[in-house]
Motif scaffolding. Sequence first.
Motif: not given
Length: 803
Positions: A348-352, A434-441, A443-447
């Motif tokens: 799920i994390y990797l999907f985002f 990559k950093m932008k995608a990493f942050k968004y994913a 924030i959503i998934v870990v959040g």
Amino acid sequence: MKRFLPILVAVLSFVIISLAYFSPVLEGKELFQSDIAQFRGMSKEVKEYRDQYHEEPYWTNRAFGGMPTYQLSTYYPNDYIKKLDGLLRFLPRPADYLFLYFLGFFLLLSVLKVDWKLAIVGALGFGFSTYLIIILGVGHNAKAHAIAYMPFVLSGLLLVFQKRYLLGFVLMALAMALEINASHPQMTYYLLFSVLIFGVIYLIQAVKDKELPDFAKQVGLLIGAVILAVGVNATSLLATKEYAAHSTRSKSELTINPDGSPKEISSGLSKAYITEYSFGLMETFDLFIPRFMGGSNNEKLDKESFTYRYLKDKAGRKQALGFAENAPMYWGDQPIVAAPPYIGAVFIYLFFLGAFLIKSPLKKWLVAATIFSIVLSWGKNFDVVTNFFIDYVPLYNKFRAVSSIQVIAEVSVPLLGILGIHHFLNDKYSKEEKMKAFKYAGIIVVGIALFFTAIGANLFSFESYRDANYEQMLAGLSDVLIEDRRTIFFQDSLRTLVFVVIIAAMLWLFIGNKIKKNIVIIGLLVLVLLDLVNIDKRYVNNDDFISKSKIEKPFEISRMQLEILKDKGHYRVMNFMVNPMNDGSTSFYHNSIGGYHAAKPRRYQELYDFHIGKNNIDVLNMLNTKYFIFPGENNIETIQLNEEANGNAWFVNEIVFVDTANEEIKALDSLDTKRKVVLNRVFESNVEGNSFQRDSLAKIELLSYKANEMTYKSVSSTDQLAVFSEIYYEDGWNAYIDGQLVPHMRANYVLRSLLVPAGEHDIVFKFEPKVIATGNMISLISYGFLILIPLGWYLRERKKKVA
């Protein structure tokens, strides 16, 4: 060798891991699958017939009075695709299906040029998705089979759109042929939705890029490949289509319900039946947090659980252990849930991550397909969309359990996830992207994981509509069940949080050049296996395997039922110890009034609803129900002989003609089935008048029985109308009198009848379905094209290169 070594490593890995997960197969044990046990009961007569006559009967009398075997167990002639499938599934079952999951997804990722090591990780993650494991546990083998070939089909699709036309055409034709041959139309139908979404997105892209001619060529090739795939499966498809018109999946001729009220007119299943298994909106989080909604109806709780400790004090240790072993933790609205459809916190994390990083039509397709799949899985919980599909989308109303459309997400989520990490580990996208995608994913998934871990246990009541039943069993039991649901919710939320934090930390270290790509891949492999396999083992593990002898004989016969088997005649048995219309165990030993099948014969189901289920003895007599099995005192099995059963065939004196199906079935309310028969007026031209002279010396008896052929001897001084206690099925059964083909009629809504001339005659009923011969001819022609077209194409391309 360098080119093929990764493939060899992958295949060997998949073989070893498949056998390791289902290791009891190496000891000769087999997985006990409840649905397959029922299947063995239903198909027992077919197997016995094959062993004795070395041919296919295409009909069985063991269930529902009698039905074709097309959707039960049939070997069609010249079915070379099934032989190819057998080569791919060379491992012991169910390791063969797990291997096929892995192999197909590895192929799909390889077509997309994903690093082979990551492709192995993705294949393992797909194959160990909890839903794909649990369907093996309960015996939905055809469903697993069809899902396993979905990645193969998508591989062919992508190859064509990569303009690798010959390879794509061949793979698409073969993969689609294997998909259809798996014989689970519902899964193939859902795959079509995913392909259509792909087509719409790539059509839009083709318009933007002004590449419509190429798009048209690609679609044309794919259609051609699918036509060949359909053609080689023509026999099974035509047989299925023929039977479908007579099954509960087709439109009823009745306009009334058993209580006399108006019947909902539908060309398929009722909306209530279609949406009975609808995924809850909040239940969607089961994809991310395994026991968000409690897990299953039969969760195993430990001795520290509130439920065990409470029951131990109130009812004793033995009762507490027994209940805690199968605790009703699921608190959603679906009737039965064997396991949550957990895709994995890591995926799920990797999907985002992939959704935010990748910029291509492929990403749009996978995101759109995932959303589409989840929304439709909500069924009655989002009825605006569901009702539209039921009412207006062709064939959608032929399938039940709408929650199973999540199989699309089962493919698209790990696929986009692996594509996401593949690009994250390589150089296509900049470090900033990559950093932008990493942050968004993150924030959503870990959040989300942090939110549910921190306060989720206080957001829900964790109450089930079933709890009232448990409260009646023991006061206070519902309260401890709720506390245990709250506990496992927190435990699994925390578990998910730990996994997503670890994967996020790994990617953070990689993007900061602290660890190398291969370390990430190894870490990812370990995380995926730890994440998924541990959940899978909760629901399907070594304890579910039993000896082969018990698998082959899944139903023990009682001493009382052994007495029935001493009767070597041809008769039927009504078993009230089980739900007759949801039971294959009786069919293992007897010709059963009931049976177990997802698509029952429609008229027979209606006869059951109107009469058999209400114990109409005249109807049971006409079905030659000679023995009843029912619970006696203290629920002890009791056998009762029915001496009033009509027998295999009998002569009647009077015909009751009716005009409609409603009148046919209502006429049986009080019909003396020994003297009278109900015929629809469509058969009126087959007989003269509506009465026959009684001949006290006339007789008709069954001389020999085979599943697909019955021989009778008739003796009478006048013309007689005979009724046979066998199911009427116009597409295959033929009647012969002294070797001459004669017309026969449907009688008493479901049976056969025949006008028999005076004198002594041999009467033979043979099941001779024309659809088998027709389908076989189409199939052989299609195999010819499947070989000649690619061969001609290859030779033409080779000639061009030489020139």
